[in-house]
Design an enzyme around this catalytic site. Structure first.
Site: not given
Ligand code: AMP
Length: 618
Positions: A23, A87, A187, A211
């Site tokens: 992850d 990211k 994800e 999330d």
């Protein structure tokens, strides 16, 4: 089609090599594997430490790189040398991120273009791919240290909304870190797998994956049927996360002590210190009613009740995203069978309660929300390794397929190990005024320069109507059918002209040849990526020279003699840098040229605007 894995050390094919699930998060990253005995996924951690590795990279004055907790410690003292949230920059141009430029306390290069963004630390320039590769390398090394075996293969997760370029950037980062990235997985799909969803063929379910991480919020609505996950819709806010909950506390404390927010802007160290305290308070309040501490002798106090009042609007924002996502998926809350909680911020009771209430049933929160995505990635890795026979494994492409772009670079449209049938499309444009044709060269392979890959086919799209460079929109699409036949089509969207070609993807490629191509791509990864960065820097430099040249020709009368001379010498310096093999030098010279031209470019713009305001034609 074959599924091939290679042992980098020996170059041989290996079936039983470990495949890790990674992850790669905005705030934290981690690695998981399927425990060989229990067959349950576990997150890897050193004795007595956390499985989470902060996605933070620090560069010291000598160019040494540290990643993780040790790097995080530099966030306060050396914000310019400490990169977090790389990211967010993956596959983005400066124009994409400029509204949020103030978010980054390090230097994101402002070149005002659509080129991929770069970060400057000292006199070095790093791409988000470089930065993510440092995080991945650290994860790989940790995993090797814990497992006491080489780790060369991984499944890496990305947000469901990541586009092609962002997925490719993630793959490249893996490659640069010495990892063979077998699959990029969404994800929310990974999180669902970790809850055991989607592992039985006849299961049919609608799943909401909520999330809330450190800096981002995503809601994804998925459907599983026949063992296949489909993303029905995604929504969210890429700048809403745990950090905003921390900031709400910071604001409250500042108010309480009569300070204003300018104080934070002026004192970056104090700002970071109070933010860390606020995070500590927030986490404490997830299981306690009140928090009390001190900073520089001042008392800091907050109760859960006050905190929840402060952050209710943030939670409400996430709920309106859920409403939009459901609407886009064409579903009602009652249609959702399961709600899965992901991300450290879902530990907050106010979040769990509000989401349970919204969906009308308790949320699934039994798996550690920090680990759930990595655990799912490990399950996916195990499926790819062929260990889980219940799950249907679809056919995959053994090598990446793409076309040649500027400077002889390989632009991948369908990455290796993609399931087939498959389709992908991307838009390109011309780089010369009035260009009427475009050569489409199709390649197969993993190397960054097409000359190192296999050419499968080539054709010309002709008859593009005369337009200025950059205006035509040529869509190149790849379609692979179930037999592995690839159809490549190029279409100019403004005029509708099109041309296509049919290719048999891996024309008589022996296992040995395939193996060699894969091995080459890994052993040459570092130099390949360096070459790509250099070619890209050169192309950007050349484009900058061209636009500056055009600008000057048109606006020479507005420039002072000195500006003309400075520009000419900066252009010369850039021209010279382009002939050398140093991408950082090219970026430096390009930046210098930009810095010289920005003031007069703005002046000319202002002048044009004021003329227009006076009603004159420009
Ligand atoms: P992630 O990006 O998923 O690793 O999430 C990290 C975020 O979760 C950070 O903002 C943390 O402050 C937050 N977090 C972790 N544990 C807790 C907790 N017990 N209560 C509230 N927030 C938490």
């Amino acid at each position: 089609m074959a599924k091939i894995g290679i042992n980098i050390a020996t170059g041989s094919l290996q079936q039983d090599e470990i495949i890790v699930g990674i992850d790669l998060g905005t705030t934290n990253s981690l690695v998981a594997i399927l425990h060989p005995d229990t067959k349950k996924p576990i997150a890897l951690k050193e004795h007595n430490s956390s499985s989470l590795v902060p996605s933070v990279v620090h560069f010291d004055a000598f160019g040494n790189v540290t990643v993780g907790e040790a790097a995080k410690a530099f966030l306060i003292a050396e914000p310019q040398n400490t990169i977090f949230s790389a990211k967010r920059l993956m596959g983005k141009s400066y124009n994409d991120v400029k509204q949020n430029a103030s978010f980054f306390s390090y230097k994101v290069i402002d070149d005002n273009t659509e080129n991929l963004v770069k970060v400057q630390v000292g006199n070095k320039f790093y791409s988000p791919v470089d930065l993510s590769s440092f995080v991945l390398k650290e994860l790989k090394q940790r995993a090797e240290h814990i497992l006491k075996t080489p780790v060369n293969k991984a499944v890496i997760t990305v947000p469901a909304y990541f586009n092609d370029a962002q997925r490719q950037a993630t793959r490249d980062a893996g490659k640069l870190a010495g990892l063979d990235v077998l699959r990029i997985v969404n994800e929310p799909t990974a999180a669902s797998l970790a809850y055991g969803l989607g592992l039985h063929k006849d299961e049919e379910k609608a799943i909401a994956v909520y999330d809330l991480g450190g800096g981002t919020f995503d809601i994804s609505i998925l459907k599983i049927s026949n063992g296949i996950f489909e993303v029905l819709s995604t929504n969210g806010d890429t700048y809403l996360g745990g950090d905003d909950f921390d900031n709400a506390i910071v604001k409250y404390w500042l108010q309480q002590s009569g300070l204003n927010e300018d104080e934070l802007k002026q004192n970056k160290e104090f700002a970071q210190a109070i933010r860390l305290k606020a995070e500590e308070a927030k986490i404490y309040l997830s299981s306690n009613e009140a928090f009390e501490s001190q900073l520089n002798g001042d008392k800091l106090i907050i109760t859960r009740k006050i905190f929840e009042n402060l952050v209710q609007p943030l939670v409400d924002t996430t709920i309106s995203c859920c409403t939009s996502a459901l609407k886009d998926a064409g579903l009602l809350t009652k249609d959702i069978d399961v709600t899965v909680m992901v991300g450290g911020s879902t530990r907050m009771p106010i979040v769990k309660e509000s989401i349970s209430k919204f969906f009308g049933k308790p949320v699934n929160d039994t798996v550690n929300p920090d680990e759930v995505v990595a655990l799912g990635a490990a399950i996916q890795a195990d499926i790819l390794a062929g260990n889980n026979k219940d799950v249907l494994l679809l056919d995959i492409t053994p090598l990446s397929l793409g076309i040649e772009t500027m400077g002889g670079l390989m632009d991948v449209l369908i990455p290796r190990n993609s399931k087939i049938p498959n389709k992908a499309a991307r838009q390109y444009t011309t780089h010369k005024d009035g260009q009427s044709g475009m050569k489409i060269s199709v390649y197969q392979g993993e190397r960054d320069m097409v000359k190192d890959n296999r050419k499968l086919a080539e054709f010309n799209l002709t008859g593009i109507p005369g337009m200025p460079a950059g205006l035509p929109k040529v869509e190149v699409s790849f379609l692979i059918n179930a037999d592995g036949i690839l159809v490549v089509k190029a279409k100019e969207l403004r005029s509708g002209i099109e041309q296509s070609i049919q290719v048999k993807a891996q024309q008589d490629l022996s296992d040995e040849a395939l193996e060699k191509m894969l091995l080459d791509s890994i052993t040459h990864a570092k130099e390949d990526i360096a070459t790509r960065a250099l070619v890209e820097a050169r192309t950007e430099g050349e484009q900058l020279l061209e636009t500056t040249e055009k600008f000057i020709q048109k606006n020479a009368t507005y420039l002072s003699k000195e500006e003309m001379m400075q520009t000419a010498s900066a252009m010369q310096a850039l021209q010279l840098a382009i002939t050398m093999d140093d991408k950082d030098l090219i970026h430096t010279k390009a930046k210098e040229l930009n810095d010289i031209s920005r003031p007069y470019a703005e002046r000319v713009m202002d002048h044009a605007i004021s003329l227009a305001m006076k009603g004159k034609a420009v």
